[in-house]
Design a protein around this motif. Sequence first.
Motif, PDB file in Angstrom:
ATOM      1  N   SER A  75      -5.596  -5.052  -7.080  1.00 29.12           N
ATOM      2  CA  SER A  75      -6.809  -5.066  -6.256  1.00 29.12           C
ATOM      3  C   SER A  75      -7.690  -6.245  -6.660  1.00 29.12           C
ATOM      4  CB  SER A  75      -7.602  -3.768  -6.437  1.00 29.12           C
ATOM      5  OG  SER A  75      -6.863  -2.659  -6.000  1.00 29.12           O
ATOM      6  N   LEU A 101      -3.677   1.048  -3.022  1.00 25.80           N
ATOM      7  CA  LEU A 101      -3.010  -0.241  -3.098  1.00 25.80           C
ATOM      8  C   LEU A 101      -2.125  -0.242  -4.332  1.00 25.80           C
ATOM      9  CD1 LEU A 101      -2.654  -3.206  -2.173  1.00 25.80           C
ATOM     10  CD2 LEU A 101      -4.675  -3.773  -3.564  1.00 25.80           C
ATOM     11  N   PHE A 158       0.849  -1.186   0.000  1.00 23.35           N
ATOM     12  CA  PHE A 158       0.000   0.000   0.000  1.00 23.35           C
ATOM     13  C   PHE A 158       0.890   1.244   0.000  1.00 23.35           C
ATOM     14  CE2 PHE A 158      -2.694  -3.308   1.645  1.00 23.35           C
ATOM     15  CZ  PHE A 158      -3.972  -2.993   1.229  1.00 23.35           C
ATOM     16  N   GLY A 192      -8.045  -3.828   3.345  1.00 18.73           N
ATOM     17  CA  GLY A 192      -7.403  -2.577   2.974  1.00 18.73           C
ATOM     18  C   GLY A 192      -7.466  -1.598   4.122  1.00 18.73           C
ATOM     19  N   ASP A 235      -8.741  -0.669  -4.283  1.00 18.13           N
ATOM     20  CA  ASP A 235      -7.718  -0.629  -3.228  1.00 18.13           C
ATOM     21  C   ASP A 235      -7.962  -1.663  -2.128  1.00 18.13           C
ATOM     22  OD1 ASP A 235      -6.260   1.573  -4.373  1.00 18.13           O
ATOM     23  OD2 ASP A 235      -7.914   2.874  -3.701  1.00 18.13           O
ATOM     24  N   ALA A 236      -8.428  -2.838  -2.546  1.00 21.45           N
ATOM     25  CA  ALA A 236      -8.650  -3.949  -1.624  1.00 21.45           C
ATOM     26  C   ALA A 236      -7.766  -5.114  -2.054  1.00 21.45           C
ATOM     27  CB  ALA A 236     -10.115  -4.374  -1.605  1.00 21.45           C
ATOM     28  N   ARG A 290      -9.770   5.667   0.824  1.00 20.33           N
ATOM     29  CA  ARG A 290      -8.972   4.463   0.990  1.00 20.33           C
ATOM     30  C   ARG A 290      -7.500   4.738   0.672  1.00 20.33           C
ATOM     31  NH1 ARG A 290     -12.460  -0.858  -1.019  1.00 20.33           N
ATOM     32  NH2 ARG A 290     -14.190  -0.543   0.461  1.00 20.33           N
TER      33      ARG A 290
END
Length: 616
Positions: A602, A598, A503, A586, A607-608, A595
């Motif tokens: 993802s 990332l 991240f 995340g 962004d997970a 968020r």
Amino acid sequence: MRRLAPLIFIVAIGFALRVHLLGHQELRGDEGFTWNYIQKPPLEIVATIIREGDPQPPLHYWLQWAWAQFTGDTEFAMRAWSALLSLLLAPLVYQVGRKLWRDEVGVIAAGLTAIHPQQVWLAQDARNMYQLALIALLIAAYLLPELIRRTSRAHWLGYVACGVVAMYSHYYSLFFLLAHGAYVFTLSPVPRVVRGTGEGRGGGRDWLAAGLAIAALVAPWAIVILPVYSRGQLADPGSLSFLRYTASMVGDLTAGPAFPESAKLIVALAFAALCTLAILFTTQPPNHPTIQPPNHPTAQPPTLYLLSAILIPFIGIYAIVAARATLNTFYFVFAFPAAYLLAAGGAHTLLKRNRLIGAGIAILAVITFGIGLNNHYRNPQYSKTRGMRELAARLAQASQPGDIYLANTPDPAQVYYLRRLGLPFHMQPGSPNFNAEALNAEIDSLLAHRLWFAPARTAQDPTGYVEQRLLNTAILAEDDRFGKMRLMLFLPPTASIPINARFADGIRLVGYYLTANRLTLAWAADSTPSADYTVFVHALAADTFNLSGHDSPPHIPTSQWQPGQLIVDTHEFDIPIDQPVTLVAGMYLPATGDRLALETESFGEPDAAMVTTINP
């Protein structure tokens, strides 16, 4: 001889109640202390008492050690010695009641001793110092009238021997012996000589001389142990209110431990009523008066002595609470002979005045104590069993070479149940006044291994510091409950399954560990992050629909993470098991919801990072 048949029946009932389910319940903590001490030879037991400041004198440990050499150390075997000793109490109470009062009172008191829940509880406990002391004290009480009458030097020597045995069994025997002064100086303040026998001259002086002899024989041990206690056991003052003290001590003495407080109060009031009857309405002379010959017109029942034998231990134990916070309600068992004899005197008065009411009271007492005994035997609320047997069975099944076991309270009963497993046993913190930094370092060193932990909230660790430290720094792999016990398995953070998700702000998701409804994430930072982020974990369906999840900040704010530090972050939530699920994680800024970017791929959401996939 006419009392022999009922006495045999009473002893038989007492035997049945004491051996019934004798080894069924687990050892409690203090019984574990007894087991721990008898693993040492007798001389080392004494050295350990002095070194550790154990609050018990050595006689009970020595006899239990000798008993274990022949019987072993199962729960049944360790308690059998207590049960056998306890059987002697009923006939001894009868003999004391017969000698100081009358046959009928002695029989009733003996029956009460046989069936009373407190007596059965103590008989089924490996800490047999109470039975040892009470046997000696009851024999001393039986010898006391003859000592005062000076019928034989053997009675004086026997009284001294009993006093010494009692004091080396339990220190609170002192209060029972002091109460004998009330017998000596109130029933006959100026001893009267029985004409033609020479008996009675100097009886009070003989009792005082016997007391001094007992003190002289106990003095060597007192000189050694009192300085130890002054730095330990007697340097921890308690703050128990007098009202609470009275309720707990009198409740257990009269009803036993296996009743709710409200029921104990009712039984205590009934006991008090019987004792009052004995004091107010008993006027017939005792069978064997102190100085006067039988049926002497001035002989009186020993009610004042019996009251003193209740009040002196009651006041004395409470005075000790001011210097020693540790208190068990069964300490007041030293008042039981006097309390039972007074209650028996009241019951006898009722039977004489109205047999129907007297019989009804007797039946009600048997039913009440029967309920208390059933609670003791079978009700988990009052049981000594905590679940240590099941906990040990789980460890025998699941532990691996190199595992260790950690407790946060000094509980030798745990050592007893784990003694055959070969698991190294550790206890942290070492004292209630621990240094947090040193304790953290010790716990971290233990986490080089798989660590089984049984948490407890006691004076040793009242806030659960050890548990919280483990939850914050290790992976919780198992969390099981066995009765009243909890068993947790912690793994070192390096046991997590590797992930490589990067991240922004120097944060990396480096691993995870999944158990039922619990996902543990392992984070690291290449540099100290610039903000405090909140972690989100989502369980996504095959179409990426968010089925469930959990959001929380890490226990260490991200802005305080240091390069090279491994952060354990646990999330507990309902993870569906009826369909394929992908877990993603995340971070975001809690103030805005934005968020954290990332930098690697993802999955399912912006962004997970994908953690793992679960298939039903």
